[in-house]
Write a protein that holds these residues in place. Structure first.
Motif, PDB file in Angstrom:
ATOM      1  N   VAL A  29      80.673 112.600  34.937  1.00 37.39           N
ATOM      2  CA  VAL A  29      82.026 112.202  35.327  1.00 37.39           C
ATOM      3  C   VAL A  29      82.900 113.428  35.552  1.00 37.39           C
ATOM      4  CG1 VAL A  29      84.111 111.023  34.533  1.00 37.39           C
ATOM      5  CG2 VAL A  29      81.889 109.939  34.241  1.00 37.39           C
ATOM      6  N   THR A  30      82.745 114.440  34.701  1.00 41.95           N
ATOM      7  CA  THR A  30      83.515 115.678  34.888  1.00 41.95           C
ATOM      8  C   THR A  30      83.190 116.331  36.224  1.00 41.95           C
ATOM      9  OG1 THR A  30      83.558 116.039  32.494  1.00 41.95           O
ATOM     10  CG2 THR A  30      84.021 117.928  33.902  1.00 41.95           C
ATOM     11  N   LEU A  31      81.911 116.465  36.553  1.00 44.84           N
ATOM     12  CA  LEU A  31      81.517 117.083  37.824  1.00 44.84           C
ATOM     13  C   LEU A  31      81.998 116.266  39.016  1.00 44.84           C
ATOM     14  CD1 LEU A  31      77.873 118.191  36.897  1.00 44.84           C
ATOM     15  CD2 LEU A  31      79.916 119.632  37.056  1.00 44.84           C
ATOM     16  N   ALA A  32      81.908 114.930  38.912  1.00 42.67           N
ATOM     17  CA  ALA A  32      82.356 114.084  40.018  1.00 42.67           C
ATOM     18  C   ALA A  32      83.860 114.197  40.236  1.00 42.67           C
ATOM     19  CB  ALA A  32      81.968 112.634  39.745  1.00 42.67           C
TER      20      ALA A  32
ATOM     21  N   VAL B  52      90.404 109.228  31.486  1.00 38.33           N
ATOM     22  CA  VAL B  52      89.262 108.676  30.752  1.00 38.33           C
ATOM     23  C   VAL B  52      88.505 109.771  30.008  1.00 38.33           C
ATOM     24  CG1 VAL B  52      88.959 106.647  32.218  1.00 38.33           C
ATOM     25  CG2 VAL B  52      87.883 108.802  32.879  1.00 38.33           C
ATOM     26  N   LEU B  53      88.473 110.980  30.598  1.00 37.43           N
ATOM     27  CA  LEU B  53      87.812 112.096  29.915  1.00 37.43           C
ATOM     28  C   LEU B  53      88.581 112.505  28.668  1.00 37.43           C
ATOM     29  CD1 LEU B  53      86.631 114.387  32.841  1.00 37.43           C
ATOM     30  CD2 LEU B  53      85.228 113.025  31.314  1.00 37.43           C
ATOM     31  N   GLY B  54      89.908 112.450  28.746  1.00 36.01           N
ATOM     32  CA  GLY B  54      90.718 112.754  27.575  1.00 36.01           C
ATOM     33  C   GLY B  54      90.508 111.745  26.464  1.00 36.01           C
ATOM     34  N   ALA B  55      90.412 110.457  26.832  1.00 33.73           N
ATOM     35  CA  ALA B  55      90.153 109.418  25.829  1.00 33.73           C
ATOM     36  C   ALA B  55      88.796 109.625  25.171  1.00 33.73           C
ATOM     37  CB  ALA B  55      90.225 108.040  26.482  1.00 33.73           C
ATOM     38  N   PHE B  56      87.794 109.977  25.965  1.00 36.25           N
ATOM     39  CA  PHE B  56      86.464 110.237  25.416  1.00 36.25           C
ATOM     40  C   PHE B  56      86.486 111.437  24.473  1.00 36.25           C
ATOM     41  CE2 PHE B  56      82.355 112.491  25.840  1.00 36.25           C
ATOM     42  CZ  PHE B  56      81.528 111.529  25.289  1.00 36.25           C
ATOM     43  N   LEU B  57      87.204 112.476  24.852  1.00 40.09           N
ATOM     44  CA  LEU B  57      87.281 113.680  24.030  1.00 40.09           C
ATOM     45  C   LEU B  57      88.009 113.403  22.719  1.00 40.09           C
ATOM     46  CD1 LEU B  57      86.295 116.577  24.341  1.00 40.09           C
ATOM     47  CD2 LEU B  57      88.537 117.194  25.251  1.00 40.09           C
ATOM     48  N   VAL B  58      89.061 112.588  22.756  1.00 37.10           N
ATOM     49  CA  VAL B  58      89.775 112.217  21.533  1.00 37.10           C
ATOM     50  C   VAL B  58      88.852 111.419  20.610  1.00 37.10           C
ATOM     51  CG1 VAL B  58      91.675 110.842  20.597  1.00 37.10           C
ATOM     52  CG2 VAL B  58      92.046 112.282  22.598  1.00 37.10           C
TER      53      VAL B  58
END
Length: 710
Positions: free
Chosen positions: A166-169, A247-253
């Motif tokens: 997801v980060t790369l996309a 969504v990446l921030g939510a996953f990281l939290v």
């Protein structure tokens, strides 16, 4: 004048009826689909298709669906990070990284080739379209959570790979959007890298410290729940500021709060309950409402584009899971789990297609035309349905196989943990301690006890005891664990506990360390001392100076020859469970021979535990451990009863050493199971064994008061 002034207009705009219809769908869709053996997720999406503007036009996809849909999407990613087994993830992080690269690269290659050759799109359009295939959303994760497989190796690999792909996309999306805005230069790259690094540092470094401080100050469940939600959206909002998706921030939290929210805890149960009951279904219904089935039957290339996109995205994800399975020699069910979790397209795919649809190229055409927009919606519907089916079947097979292994394995003794409650200040910590040491697969096995003395009973004491038991049961129920409550009269508290142990086949007792009131009081107190003498079951005496979930390390002091005790395996299992649930590192100090046995046992049954082993040169003086135990550590002392194999005369000095060296530390003193009958049996026919010590205590208190008075 009409009795009911009611006119039905579609779509319905009244907030009351909108919310009622959504709740009705959330309620009845699983009930209907259970009969057809169809995953609940599919029902939510199909219901959204039916009630949306492209279906029967019952509801409009208004701002409420956008708001709750975004909350639901954040919730899915947050729970994925929160429920991940961090110890297993660290052990498999290379596999997760490899899977992330493969599940990004294979769909990218197939996507660029198919878009150039089959759809005749430009290179930039093909790259953006391929990045949509490469990303995925954990739509099927609630299925994994429902089956209790969130700590499976293949699940951790899939979730870790999700963060990579997801980060790369999203980076490709940011680059293409910047290319058409004319901002791609050397400064753009430097700012992008700097902003991402800064945001990740802020979340990883500050969020756990803020969370630990908050949980220590406030133990109210509502405040903790609201605080966690605020942290999730703060993390998502910060990441959106740098141009990436929240969504990446939510996953990281979820990852950084993983250690502060044990898997078996009231707060974890509240988070899962609210997400699965409201926010996530809202998001799924909203996804279904954007599906326009009519566009595929009115001519044009929409149907062709939809078929190509769906086939390429599905084949690319299946090949990525197959390659990963072959590289690491995983099972077929592991491959199905990875494919099921990584096949669904939703979040990043929707973001990419909407942004690409808004970009106007120099020739006046859209970067992603209407055919791609409709094809994307069709791809989302198909991949979500397929992902749910594959994940449901694989999860069911894995669960059934695990049940078979448990049936043919050795029969385990029943685990019933008794928690005597008499002090309202210690109830929360004692119940939470019992929750993290119990078998996480069992939803029962906890017993709360309140003992009232025959000589000092009153209606006030009765009501107090009832309130204590109700509070204990509520804490356990919040963690989805059933607690049996017992209230009884007895000669004294110790005899009441011992009789309850016999009546309810109790295997372990978790009791709080009493508060020393005067100089004649012993460190452990008469109740604990009589309990140790009167039962051979494992007893854990706890003093918790801070909430269990905020502990950072567990330090365990083990006496020589402890491996020969009957309860050795049990207390090791309890400490290891605690370490896994809290995400703590467990540091064992023991004799070299005992360390070897601990190492073998932990590697056999608790491979994912973060453990350390250090030789304890001199057990006689625990002063050697003062430099190893900080204020936010838990010191576990493994003691022994008189006459047992590991008992040593130095245990007589243990209370004085603990009160002198570790008065400001959280403590857990463990008396393991031992063979044979207790040294001082008690029964209703001969209750004197536990009254003699009380008579000596009363005499000592009388002398103390007399000297104090004079």
């Amino acid at each position: 004048m009409h009795l009911f002034d009611f006119t039905l207009q579609l779509p319905i705009t009244d907030p009351t009826w909108i919310f009622f219809l959504v709740l009705t769908i959330i309620l009845f869709a699983p009930i209907l689909l259970d009969r057809l053996h169809i995953p609940h997720i599919i029902g939510m999406i199909l219901a959204g298709v039916a009630i949306g503007g492209y279906g029967f036009n019952i509801l409009e996809r208004d701002s409420s669906f956008e708001l709750f849909g975004k909350v639901g999407l954040y919730y899915i990613m947050f729970l994925a990070g929160l429920e991940m087994d961090m110890a297993d993830f660290k052990k498999n992080r290379k596999k997760a990284f490899v899977f992330g690269l493969i599940t990004f690269s294979v769909p990218m290659i197939l996507g660029i080739w198919s878009s150039l050759t089959l759809l005749n799109y430009s290179l930039i359009t093909s790259v953006l379209l391929a990045s949509m295939y490469a990303s995925h959303t954990l739509i099927a994760y609630p299925i994994i959570s429902r089956y209790g497989l969130s700590r499976l190796k293949s699940v951790n690999i899939a979730i870790g790979g999700t963060a990579i792909t997801v980060t790369l996309a999203l980076v490709i999306l940011v680059i293409i959007a910047g290319l058409f805005n004319g901002v791609i230069d050397q400064l753009f790259w430097l700012l992008l890298i700097a902003k991402i690094a800064l945001v990740c540092f802020v979340i990883i470094f500050f969020f756990p410290r803020i969370g630990r401080a908050f949980f220590r100050m406030y133990e109210d469940n509502v405040m903790q729940f609201v605080f966690v939600l605020a942290m999730v959206f703060l993390g998502g909002g910060i990441l959106e500021l740098v141009g990436l998706k929240g969504v990446l921030g939510a996953f990281l939290v979820g990852l950084v709060l993983n250690r502060l929210i044990p898997h078996v805890s009231p707060l974890m149960n509240h988070l899962e309950f609210v997400g699965n009951a409201l926010f996530i279904p809202y998001f799924l219904i909203g996804v279904g409402m954007i599906v326009n089935l009519k566009s595929f039957f009115v001519g044009g290339d929409a149907l062709k584009v939809a078929i190509v996109m769906t086939v390429v995205a599905t084949c690319g994800k299946w090949l990525a899971a197959w390659f990963t399975q072959k590289i690491y020699k995983l099972s077929a069910n592991d491959r199905r789990i990875m494919f099921g979790l990584s096949n669904a397209q939703a979040a990043a795919t929707l973001a990419a297609v909407l942004i690409g649809h808004e970009i106007i190229m120099n020739n006046g055409e859209r970067l992603l035309n209407d055919d791609v927009l409709n094809g994307t919606v069709m791809m989302i519907l198909f991949t979500c349905v397929l992902s749910s089916f594959i994940t449901e079947r694989a999860a069911r097979k894995i669960t059934m196989n695990n049940d078979v292994h448990e049936k043919i394995g050795e029969t385990k003794s029943e685990e019933n943990i008794l928690i005597p409650v008499s002090n309202p200040d210690t109830i929360v910590n004692l119940v939470n301690l019992a929750l993290v040491v119990k078998d996480p697969r069992r939803k029962d096995g906890l017993i709360a006890l309140n003992v009232m003395n025959d000589h000092h009973s009153s209606s006030t004491k009765q009501n107090q005891g009832k309130k204590y038991l109700e509070k204990s049961a509520m804490i356990a129920a919040a963690a989805d664990v059933t607690m049996h409550t017992v209230s009884r009269y007895d000669l004294n508290i110790a005899s009441g506990i011992i009789h309850t142990i016999k009546e309810y086949n109790v295997s372990d007792v978790v009791i709080g360390l009493h508060r020393k009131m005067n100089i004649v009081d012993s460190f452990f107190g008469a109740t604990a001392e009589n309990l140790v003498k009167g039962t051979h079951r494992q007893i854990m005496i706890a003093k918790c100076l801070m909430p269990i979930n905020t502990l950072r390390r567990i330090v365990v002091a083990v006496p020589p020859k402890a491996e020969y005790e009957a309860g050795f395996t049990k207390w090791v299992a309890h400490v290891c469970r605690m370490g896994n649930q809290l995400g703590c590192r467990v540091h064992f100090f023991a004799h070299p021979q005992t360390l070897d046995r601990l190492d073998v046992l932990i590697n056999k049954k608790f491979k994912g535990l973060r453990s350390e082993f250090t030789e304890l040169a001199d057990w006689d003086d625990l002063l050697l451990l003062t430099g190893q135990v900080n204020f936010d550590h838990l010191l576990v002392i493994v003691s022994a009863r008189k006459g047992s194999i590991s008992y040593d005369a130095s245990f007589e000095r243990l209370p004085a050493q603990l009160s002198k060296y570790f008065s400001n530390n959280s403590l857990l003193v463990v008396y393991p199971d031992q063979y044979g009958d207790p040294q001082d049996n008690i029964s209703f026919s001969d209750p004197r064994g536990h009254n003699e010590s009380l008579n000596y205590d009363k005499m000592g208190q009388w002398f103390y008061k007399w000297f104090k008075k004079n």
